[in-house]
Write a protein that holds these residues in place. Structure first.
Motif, PDB file in Angstrom:
ATOM      1  N   GLY A  16      98.917  94.304  11.607  1.00  0.00           N
ATOM      2  CA  GLY A  16      99.694  95.536  11.460  1.00  0.00           C
ATOM      3  C   GLY A  16     100.074  95.821  10.019  1.00  0.00           C
ATOM      4  N   GLN A  21     109.798  89.808  11.632  1.00  0.00           N
ATOM      5  CA  GLN A  21     108.661  90.599  11.165  1.00  0.00           C
ATOM      6  C   GLN A  21     107.513  89.681  10.736  1.00  0.00           C
ATOM      7  OE1 GLN A  21     108.990  94.155  11.407  1.00  0.00           O
ATOM      8  NE2 GLN A  21     110.711  93.364  12.582  1.00  0.00           N
ATOM      9  N   ASN A  35     104.236  89.545  12.622  1.00  0.00           N
ATOM     10  CA  ASN A  35     102.928  90.081  12.986  1.00  0.00           C
ATOM     11  C   ASN A  35     103.192  91.176  14.016  1.00  0.00           C
ATOM     12  OD1 ASN A  35     100.488  90.441  14.593  1.00  0.00           O
ATOM     13  ND2 ASN A  35      99.687  88.608  13.590  1.00  0.00           N
ATOM     14  N   TYR A  36     102.622  92.358  13.815  1.00  0.00           N
ATOM     15  CA  TYR A  36     102.927  93.452  14.724  1.00  0.00           C
ATOM     16  C   TYR A  36     102.414  93.183  16.132  1.00  0.00           C
ATOM     17  CZ  TYR A  36     103.974  98.149  16.312  1.00  0.00           C
ATOM     18  OH  TYR A  36     104.505  99.224  16.996  1.00  0.00           O
ATOM     19  N   THR A  43     105.199  91.531  17.820  1.00  0.00           N
ATOM     20  CA  THR A  43     106.204  92.531  18.200  1.00  0.00           C
ATOM     21  C   THR A  43     105.810  93.243  19.492  1.00  0.00           C
ATOM     22  OG1 THR A  43     106.923  92.904  15.912  1.00  0.00           O
ATOM     23  CG2 THR A  43     107.328  94.681  17.482  1.00  0.00           C
ATOM     24  N   LYS A  44     104.544  93.651  19.580  1.00  0.00           N
ATOM     25  CA  LYS A  44     104.071  94.347  20.780  1.00  0.00           C
ATOM     26  C   LYS A  44     104.106  93.423  21.998  1.00  0.00           C
ATOM     27  CE  LYS A  44     101.885  97.887  20.763  1.00  0.00           C
ATOM     28  NZ  LYS A  44     102.242  99.294  21.117  1.00  0.00           N
ATOM     29  N   ASP A  70     108.227 100.995  23.090  1.00  0.00           N
ATOM     30  CA  ASP A  70     107.927 100.893  21.665  1.00  0.00           C
ATOM     31  C   ASP A  70     109.004 101.532  20.792  1.00  0.00           C
ATOM     32  OD1 ASP A  70     105.635  99.543  22.253  1.00  0.00           O
ATOM     33  OD2 ASP A  70     104.279 101.241  21.912  1.00  0.00           O
ATOM     34  N   SER A 117     110.502  97.888  13.384  1.00  0.00           N
ATOM     35  CA  SER A 117     109.555  97.086  12.617  1.00  0.00           C
ATOM     36  C   SER A 117     109.401  97.631  11.210  1.00  0.00           C
ATOM     37  CB  SER A 117     108.193  97.065  13.320  1.00  0.00           C
ATOM     38  OG  SER A 117     107.259  96.317  12.568  1.00  0.00           O
ATOM     39  N   HIS A 152     104.655  96.804   8.628  1.00  0.00           N
ATOM     40  CA  HIS A 152     103.525  97.621   8.194  1.00  0.00           C
ATOM     41  C   HIS A 152     103.525  97.823   6.684  1.00  0.00           C
ATOM     42  CE1 HIS A 152     104.404  98.682  12.392  1.00  0.00           C
ATOM     43  NE2 HIS A 152     103.107  98.852  12.527  1.00  0.00           N
TER      44      HIS A 152
END
Length: 314
Positions: A36, A244, A246-247, A250-251, A261, A266, A269
């Motif tokens: 991400g 924070q 790795n996205y 998070t997902k 979402d 977040s 990015h």
């Protein structure tokens, strides 16, 4: 306990994914798909863990609801120290010129923010302090091995400072309703999943899959524990601020918890993995969108392994 001010600092230099494509062939598409991350901040040659923290401290002194001389505890948190003797916490004490107060600096990797706040909780409970500063700062790029194609592109730099009081102070009083932390050093590849050995190769992540699996296990698990302990459901939570890292993590955490979402905050990015400073920076960046009555879960996971979750009510 109440958070009555928060401030953060980010270095000016922006490193995009194009840098890593030129360095080791990792394309923007490859990095974004797996992490991400599109860009991250990098401290200049004149900056370090201490200087970034002091810049954040300058900002917070402008919004403190009491005189800085009333601060009676400083807790620093970092796994990327500028100096192991003159620590982050002591650097802040020196800069603020506050005499003869308890000062400690701790590290539990990327979980250090919540462990630092937990230390404040202990001092408050023992009536040894009533107004504390928690400073989190990471100079990841000082330790990072950019040639490492597994994790060299993940890291960014930044710092944040929170003022925490035992009783309400001033206008901003985000109440810390609950806090749970734990260690999982006996699980999986905790001792080698992600390591920082200054005398060797620096900051590397040889077993990223194991880190991913355990982060996706422990962050939702401890978040649920905090909610259940406080008789809350996911519907009662306004926002979740996960570490924070790795996205995709998070997902995954959002899916496990059943959080939409739009409730997940977040900054990975554009900042990359800023270590234990990441959640605090996100709290500062988003404080304008928080409304009175909002309930926020801050959940973390760190190498080693460590984990935690904090419930904050605005």
């Amino acid at each position: 306990m109440f958070i009555n001010a928060i401030a953060s600092y980010l270095p000016e230099q922006v490193v995009t994914n194009a840098y890593f494509q030129e360095l080791n062939g990792l394309t923007d598409e490859w990095i974004v798909e797996r992490t991400g991350i599109r860009e991250r901040r990098k401290a200049s040659s004149e900056e370090n863990t201490h200087t970034m923290a002091l810049e954040a401290a300058k900002k917070i002194t402008e919004s403190l609801p009491y005189d800085i001389s009333e601060v009676d505890l400083i807790v620093g948190a970092t796994y990327t120290p500028h100096d192991n003797i003159f620590t982050l916490g002591h650097a802040l004490q020196h800069a603020l010129n506050i005499s003869e107060i308890p000062v400690v600096t701790i590290s539990s990797a990327c979980s250090s923010l919540l462990n630092a706040i937990e230390i404040v909780q202990g001092y408050f409970a023992m009536n040894k302090a009533s107004k504390a500063l928690v400073v989190v700062s990471e100079h990841n790029t000082a330790y990072n091995n950019e040639d490492d194609t597994k994790a060299g592109h993940l890291w960014g730099d930044g710092a944040a400072v929170l003022s925490i009081s035992k009783e309400k102070a001033g206008e901003q009083n985000w109440e810390i309703k609950d806090l749970i932390t734990g260690g999982a050093a006996n699980v999986g590849k905790a001792s080698e999943g992600v390591t920082l050995k200054p005398l060797h190769r620096g900051l590397i992540m040889p077993y990223g899959k194991d880190v991913f699996i355990n982060a996706c296990t422990y962050m939702p698990k401890v978040s649920k524990q905090v909610m259940e302990k406080n008789r809350l459901t996911v519907e009662d939570i306004s926002f979740v601020i996960p570490h924070q890292a790795n996205y995709r993590i998070t997902k995954n955490v959002a899916g496990t918890l059943g959080v939409p979402d739009e409730k997940m905050i977040s900054n990975i990015h554009y900042l990359g993995n800023t270590g234990c400073a990441g959640c605090a920076i996100a709290m500062d960046e988003n404080k304008g969108k928080f409304e009175k009555g909002n309930k926020i879960i801050v959940t973390v996971f760190g190498g080693g392994y460590s984990y935690g979750a904090m419930l904050v009510e605005i």
